[in-house]
Motif scaffolding. Structure first.
Motif, PDB file in Angstrom:
ATOM      1  N   ARG A   1      -1.368   3.117  -7.463  1.00 48.10           N
ATOM      2  CA  ARG A   1      -1.699   1.902  -8.095  1.00 48.10           C
ATOM      3  C   ARG A   1      -2.948   2.114  -9.051  1.00 48.10           C
ATOM      4  NH1 ARG A   1      -0.910  -3.171  -4.273  1.00 48.10           N
ATOM      5  NH2 ARG A   1      -1.963  -1.864  -3.052  1.00 48.10           N
ATOM      6  N   THR A   2      -3.229   1.226  -9.866  1.00 45.64           N
ATOM      7  CA  THR A   2      -4.445   1.541 -10.911  1.00 45.64           C
ATOM      8  C   THR A   2      -5.316   0.885 -10.093  1.00 45.64           C
ATOM      9  OG1 THR A   2      -3.741  -0.239 -12.267  1.00 45.64           O
ATOM     10  CG2 THR A   2      -3.132   1.708 -13.296  1.00 45.64           C
TER      11      THR A   2
ATOM     12  N   ARG B   1      -1.136  -4.970 -12.252  1.00 44.31           N
ATOM     13  CA  ARG B   1      -1.368  -3.629 -11.971  1.00 44.31           C
ATOM     14  C   ARG B   1       0.031  -2.527 -12.316  1.00 44.31           C
ATOM     15  NH1 ARG B   1      -4.350  -3.286  -6.225  1.00 44.31           N
ATOM     16  NH2 ARG B   1      -4.749  -1.241  -6.925  1.00 44.31           N
TER      17      ARG B   1
ATOM     18  N   LEU C   1      -6.032   6.312 -10.394  1.00 42.04           N
ATOM     19  CA  LEU C   1      -5.227   5.618  -9.513  1.00 42.04           C
ATOM     20  C   LEU C   1      -5.946   5.562  -7.814  1.00 42.04           C
ATOM     21  CD1 LEU C   1      -1.934   7.647 -10.526  1.00 42.04           C
ATOM     22  CD2 LEU C   1      -2.806   5.159 -11.292  1.00 42.04           C
TER      23      LEU C   1
ATOM     24  N   GLU D   1       3.634  -4.544 -11.386  1.00 40.43           N
ATOM     25  CA  GLU D   1       3.703  -5.479 -10.313  1.00 40.43           C
ATOM     26  C   GLU D   1       2.276  -6.575 -10.721  1.00 40.43           C
ATOM     27  OE1 GLU D   1       2.874  -3.466  -6.696  1.00 40.43           O
ATOM     28  OE2 GLU D   1       0.607  -4.169  -6.863  1.00 40.43           O
TER      29      GLU D   1
ATOM     30  N   SER E   1      -2.671   4.494  -3.018  1.00 42.42           N
ATOM     31  CA  SER E   1      -1.339   4.053  -3.117  1.00 42.42           C
ATOM     32  C   SER E   1      -0.543   4.331  -4.368  1.00 42.42           C
ATOM     33  CB  SER E   1      -1.386   2.402  -2.744  1.00 42.42           C
ATOM     34  OG  SER E   1      -1.819   1.743  -3.738  1.00 42.42           O
TER      35      SER E   1
ATOM     36  N   ARG F   1       1.636   0.929 -11.105  1.00 49.17           N
ATOM     37  CA  ARG F   1       2.132   1.948 -10.093  1.00 49.17           C
ATOM     38  C   ARG F   1       2.757   3.175 -10.950  1.00 49.17           C
ATOM     39  NH1 ARG F   1       2.337   1.804  -4.279  1.00 49.17           N
ATOM     40  NH2 ARG F   1       2.840  -0.528  -4.387  1.00 49.17           N
ATOM     41  N   ARG F   2       2.024   4.329 -10.560  1.00 48.59           N
ATOM     42  CA  ARG F   2       2.585   5.703 -10.827  1.00 48.59           C
ATOM     43  C   ARG F   2       3.464   6.039  -9.500  1.00 48.59           C
ATOM     44  NH1 ARG F   2      -0.812  10.612 -12.332  1.00 48.59           N
ATOM     45  NH2 ARG F   2      -0.834  10.881  -9.904  1.00 48.59           N
ATOM     46  N   TRP F   3       4.927   5.761  -9.718  1.00 54.10           N
ATOM     47  CA  TRP F   3       6.046   6.083  -8.755  1.00 54.10           C
ATOM     48  C   TRP F   3       6.030   7.532  -8.418  1.00 54.10           C
ATOM     49  CZ3 TRP F   3       7.802   2.484  -5.250  1.00 54.10           C
ATOM     50  CH2 TRP F   3       8.887   3.148  -4.359  1.00 54.10           C
TER      51      TRP F   3
ATOM     52  N   SER G   1       7.513  -8.203 -10.368  1.00 58.05           N
ATOM     53  CA  SER G   1       7.548  -6.656 -10.500  1.00 58.05           C
ATOM     54  C   SER G   1       8.808  -6.100 -11.276  1.00 58.05           C
ATOM     55  CB  SER G   1       7.494  -5.822  -8.994  1.00 58.05           C
ATOM     56  OG  SER G   1       9.040  -6.247  -8.554  1.00 58.05           O
TER      57      SER G   1
ATOM     58  N   ARG H   1      -7.190  -3.412 -13.478  1.00 57.80           N
ATOM     59  CA  ARG H   1      -6.033  -4.340 -13.495  1.00 57.80           C
ATOM     60  C   ARG H   1      -6.145  -5.410 -14.881  1.00 57.80           C
ATOM     61  NH1 ARG H   1      -6.654  -6.186  -7.989  1.00 57.80           N
ATOM     62  NH2 ARG H   1      -7.736  -4.165  -7.869  1.00 57.80           N
TER      63      ARG H   1
ATOM     64  N   GLU I   1       0.614  -1.237   0.032  1.00 60.57           N
ATOM     65  CA  GLU I   1      -0.020   0.018  -0.136  1.00 60.57           C
ATOM     66  C   GLU I   1       0.902   1.219  -0.134  1.00 60.57           C
ATOM     67  OE1 GLU I   1      -3.488   0.093  -0.382  1.00 60.57           O
ATOM     68  OE2 GLU I   1      -3.154  -1.700  -0.816  1.00 60.57           O
TER      69      GLU I   1
END
Length: 725
Positions: free
Chosen positions: A599-600, A686, A594, A651, A597, A688-690, A662, A603, A147
Motif C-alpha cells: 500500500r502507498t 490508499r 509502497l 481502499e 503490504s 494498493r499494488r496487488w 474498496s 494517502r 496488512e
C-alpha cells in the motif's frame, strides 16, 4: 436517499468489512449491546429475504435467502434504554455470492470472479448457483488488519487450486497456437490471398530512458526524451520495412509515431514473417470504418459548468472520422485532409462538441479549438495528437472485426500507445450499437469507452453495446462511462446512438482540462475525474457490486457530469492533503512509494461536511492508470502485447482505520469505490499494488453527493432540453 446518522452512543460493529464478499448462507454478526427487541432495527436492502435473530447480545443476519449481488445492511432506529445514550445508526455493504469454496473468515474477501479456462480462451461466468461443468472461483482477500494480501482459487467442488499455474499453461497454449500473430488475423489466414497488415517491430535491446511528465503543468511540446524516442522508432521502422520486403510485403507507410510498418502481404507468408526476430507482432490492418449510430446539455449539467466559466477554452479537441458534409454551423480550426466531407454523421459529432448555430446551445465545449481528423486512416488520429497537439480526441466509428473479436485490435494497441506519448491525449470512443452478442467495439486500457443513455439518465439505450471482451481473470468491464445519445438534435439534424454520447463526454473532458490544465497531459487524471464525477447510474447497479456478481454492466461508472467533474478538477490535492470534500491528483507510482503490504505510504484524505441531522453523503472514488502498450518477453520471445503490467487497487478507511469501501478487480485499468459516508467524518484513500513492479502513471479523484443537495438542488430539478433546442 441516504439514511440519517445520529452521532451518539456506541457504534454497531459487524464481523465483516464493509463491501466484503460473503458466501450465501454465511451468518453476519453485529454486536453493540443489543436487546432481543432490536432485531426489527436491521434492514437488508438489495433483494431477497434476510432473517435477523438475537443471539447473546448480537444481532445475526441469515444470508441464505438473499439474492446474488450487492446489499446494504442498515441498523437504524434503535431506542435508548433507560438512561443510556441511544446507539448510533450504522450501514455497511455486502456482496453475496454462491461458491463451493469454504472461505476463511479470518480473511476479508474483497473481490471475486468465476471463470472457465478452455483450450485457448477464458469464459466469464456469474457467481451464482446452477453453473454446470468445470469452473474456477478466484478471490482477492486481505487479512482483517489489511496488512497481508492473498489470492485464493478453488475449483467447482471447492478444492484449492493454483490459478497461476493454470493461467500460465493457457498462455503457453495460446503462444504455441498463435505465436506473434493476432488471433483475428490468424483466422483470416485460412482464406488465403493478400492481407493488409500492421507489423510491430521488436524493441528488444533498445534501452531508452522513461518519459517523464510534469505533475504541475501540461507538456506544451515533446520532451527531449520523447523526440529521441521518435527517432529510434523511425529508424526501427525503416529496418523492419527492409525485412518485410523479403517476405513479399511492400511497405506502404512507416509510422512516424510508433515502430509499425503497414502494407499488403500474401497470407501464406505471414507465419514466416512472424518468426523473424525483428517482428514483435503482426495484426490485421483494416482501413475501413463503420459509423456508430439527444445529447442533452442539461442532463450532463454542462450548462452549469459553462456558467461557472468552463467552456473548453484553450483546449484542442479533435473528431476522428470522415469529415462533415456541411460546415456552415461549425467552427473548425484545422483538418487532416483538405476538401469537403460527405458525412452528416460527422456534422453532428463535431457540432455536439462545438457549433455556432444561432439561438441554440453551442455544444459541450463551445470555446474549444475544434479539429477535424477527417479520415478513417490511423494516420489521421496521429495527426490530431502529435501534429496538432490535441489533448482530447473523440471517435464514433469502429472497424468491422471489432464487433466480433473478443480481443484488442491493432487500432486498440495503437491508440493506447498514443495515449502514452506526447501530447498524451484523452481518447473518448463510442461503445457501438448492436445486439447483445456484439462486443464493445473499443477495448483499449488507456482511453474511455462510452455507452448511450436516454435524456434523463434513467435508462441505457437498448442497443448500446456493453458485452465485455475476454480477459485473464474474466472481470474486464466496459464501457467505462455513459453519455446521452438518444434523440440528439444539433446543427439541423436529429439521430441516436453511442456516436453522439462519445463527443458529449469528449466535450466535458475539454471543460475538465480547462478547469485543471495539468490534465491536458494526464489522461489518467482526466479519466479518474470523469468517472468520479459520474454520480448517477442509468442501469441501476453500482459498478463494483455488479462486477463481483458477474453482471455485465451497461453504464460503466455512470453518467458523465460536467458540473461535478469540473468542481473536482478545481480542487487539486497533494499526497497527504488536508481533508477535502473533493479533489484529484496525478503522478507516478513507484515501488519506493509502497510499504511492506504493497500500500502507498501516502494517502488522500476526504472530509465529509457536518450535515443537518437528517442527511449524510455518498462518496465516490475513482483510480485510473495505464497499460504498458509495448512488447512483452514470453518464452524468450519478444512479442507485442498490450497488457496491464501493474494491478492497482483502492481502499478507503475511516478515522478509526475501519475499511468502508474498496475496489480490487484484476483486469481493468481503473477502480471505482463508493460508500455512504457519515457526516463530519474523515476518510483515507490508499492505493494498493496487488502485482507488478513497473512504475506507472496514475490519476485519482473523489467527490461526494450531499443528499440535501440532490433532493433540493438544481441538478435533479433542472429542465432537460436537446442540444439543438
Amino acid at each position: 436517499m441516504a439514511r440519517s446518522i445520529r452521532n451518539r452512543g456506541s457504534v454497531p460493529v459487524a464481523d465483516i468489512a464493509s463491501g466484503e464478499i460473503v458466501r450465501r448462507g454465511r451468518p453476519i454478526r453485529i454486536t453493540g449491546e443489543f436487546g432481543e427487541r432490536d432485531a426489527h432495527a436491521v434492514v437488508v436492502t438489495g433483494g431477497g429475504d434476510a432473517g435477523v435473530t438475537f443471539e447473546g447480545e448480537a444481532l445475526v443476519i441469515d444470508t441464505s435467502g438473499l439474492t446474488i449481488g450487492g446489499h446494504t445492511v442498515l441498523v437504524n432506529g434503535i431506542p435508548a434504554q433507560r438512561k443510556q445514550k441511544g446507539r448510533q445508526d450504522a450501514a455497511f455493504d455486502v456482496v453475496v455470492v454462491d461458491t463451493p469454496a469454504a472461505l476463511d473468515q479470518g480473511l476479508a474477501v474483497l473481490h471475486a470472479t468465476r471463470i472457465r479456462i478452455g483450450e485457448l480462451d477464458i469464459e466469464s461466468l456469474p457467481m451464482g448457483a446452477g453453473v454446470d461443468g468445470e469452473f474456477r472461483d478466484v478471490f482477492k482477500a486481505v487479512t482483517r488488519d489489511g496488512e497481508k494480501a492473498v489470492t485464493l482459487a478453488f475449483d467447482q467442488i471447492g478444492e484449492r487450486i493454483d490459478i497461476d499455474d493454470e493461467l500460465a499453461a493457457l498462455a503457453k497454449r495460446r503462444q504455441e497456437r498463435y505465436g506473434r500473430i493476432e488471433p483475428a488475423l490468424f483466422e483470416r489466414l485460412e482464406q488465403g490471398g493478400d492481407v493488409e497488415v500492421a507489423v510491430w517491430a521488436s524493441t528488444r535491446g533498445i534501452d531508452l530512458p522513461a518519459t517523464e511528465k510534469s505533475e504541475k503543468r501540461p507538456a506544451r511540446k515533446p520532451s527531449r526524451v520523447e523526440a529521441r524516442t521518435r527517432q529510434e522508432w523511425t529508424a526501427l521502422g525503416e529496418n523492419l520495412a527492409e525485412v518485410t520486403r523479403e517476405y513479399g510485403l511492400e511497405p506502404e507507410r512507416i509510422d512516424p509515431a510508433a515502430p509499425v510498418v503497414y502494407g499488403r502481404i500474401p497470407a501464406d507468408a505471414i507465419r514466416k514473417l512472424a518468426e523473424h526476430e525483428l517482428v514483435a507482432g503482426v495484426f490485421l490492418h483494416d482501413r475501413e470504418g463503420v459509423l456508430d449510430l439527444n445529447d442533452s446539455i442539461a442532463v450532463h449539467n454542462s450548462d452549469d459548468a459553462h456558467s461557472a466559466g468552463f467552456t473548453g477554452a484553450g483546449v484542442d479537441v479533435a473528431v476522428y472520422e470522415p469529415g462533415p458534409d456541411v460546415t456552415t454551423n461549425l467552427s473548425i480550426s484545422g483538418q487532416y485532409q483538405t476538401g469537403s466531407g460527405s458525412s452528416s454523421h460527422a456534422r453532428m459529432t463535431h457540432g455536439i462538441i462545438r457549433n455556432t448555430e444561432r439561438n441554440r446551445p453551442h455544444g459541450h465545449a463551445p470555446d474549444a479549438n475544434l479539429f477535424s481528423a477527417n479520415s478513417y486512416d490511423l494516420d489521421a488520429i496521429r495527426w490530431a495528437a502529435q501534429d496538432q497537439g490535441c489533448t482530447v480526441i473523440s471517435q464514433s466509428f469502429h472497424r468491422d472485426a471489432e464487433q466480433t473479436s473478443d480481443s484488442l485490435s491493432h487500432d486498440d494497441n495503437y491508440k493506447d500507445w498514443l495515449a502514452l506519448h506526447w501530447p498524451f491525449p484523452t481518447i473518448v470512443e463510442a461503445s457501438g450499437n448492436g445486439s447483445s452478442t456484439e462486443f464493445v467495439n473499443h477495448k483499449g486500457y488507456n482511453r474511455l469507452t462510452v455507452g448511450s443513455h436516454d435524456d434523463n439518465a434513467g435508462a441505457m439505450a437498448s442497443d448500446s453495446v456493453f458485452r465485455n471482451p475476454k480477459s485473464t481473470h474474466g472481470d474486464r468491464e466496459l464501457p467505462e462511462i455513459a453519455g446521452n445519445g438518444v434523440g440528439v438534435t444539433v446543427v439541423g439534424l436529429t439521430d441516436s446512438g453511442t456516436s453522439f454520447a462519445a463527443p458529449a463526454v469528449a466535450g466535458i473532458a475539454a471543460c475538465v482540462q480547462e478547469a485543471a490544465p495539468v490534465l491536458k497531459s494526464w489522461p489518467e487524471g482526466t479519466r479518474a475525474v470523469l468517472m468520479a464525477g459520474a454520480w448517477r447510474n442509468p442501469s441501476g447497479g453500482r459498478w463494483r457490486a455488479d462486477l463481483v456478481a458477474g453482471v455485465d454492466g451497461r453504464d460503466g461508472a455512470g453518467t458523465a457530469d460536467a458540473d461535478r467533474s469540473t468542481n473536482i478538477a478545481r480542487s487539486r490535492q497533494s499526497r497527504d492533503n488536508a481533508p477535502a470534500l473533493r479533489g484529484f491528483d496525478v503522478g507516478t507510482l513507484r515501488s519506493s512509494d509502497l510499504d511492506g503490504s504493497g500500500r502507498t505510504t501516502f494517502r488522500y484524505r476526504i472530509k465529509t461536511p457536518t450535515a443537518p441531522l437528517f442527511f449524510g453523503s455518498h462518496v465516490k472514488v475513482a483510480l485510473a492508470w495505464d497499460s504498458n502498450a509495448t512488447r512483452t518477453d514470453i518464452l524468450f520471445l519478444s512479442i507485442y502485447q498490450n497488457t496491464l503490467s501493474v494491478d492497482l487497487d483502492v481502499e478507503v478507511r475511516d478515522s478509526a482505520g475501519t475499511l468502508v469501501a474498496s475496489s480490487m478487480s484484476w483486469d481493468n485499468s481503473y477502480e471505482i469505490a463508493e460508500f455512504d459516508a457519515k457526516a463530519g467524518e474523515t476518510y483515507d484513500i490508499r492505493i494498493r499494488r496487488w502485482s507488478g513492479t513497473d512504475d506507472v502513471w496514475f490519476g485519482v479523484a473523489w467527490t461526494q453527493i450531499s443528499t440535501l443537495f440532490d433532493i433540493f438542488g438544481s441538478v435533479q430539478t433542472a429542465p432537460v432540453f436537446s442540444l439543438g433546442g
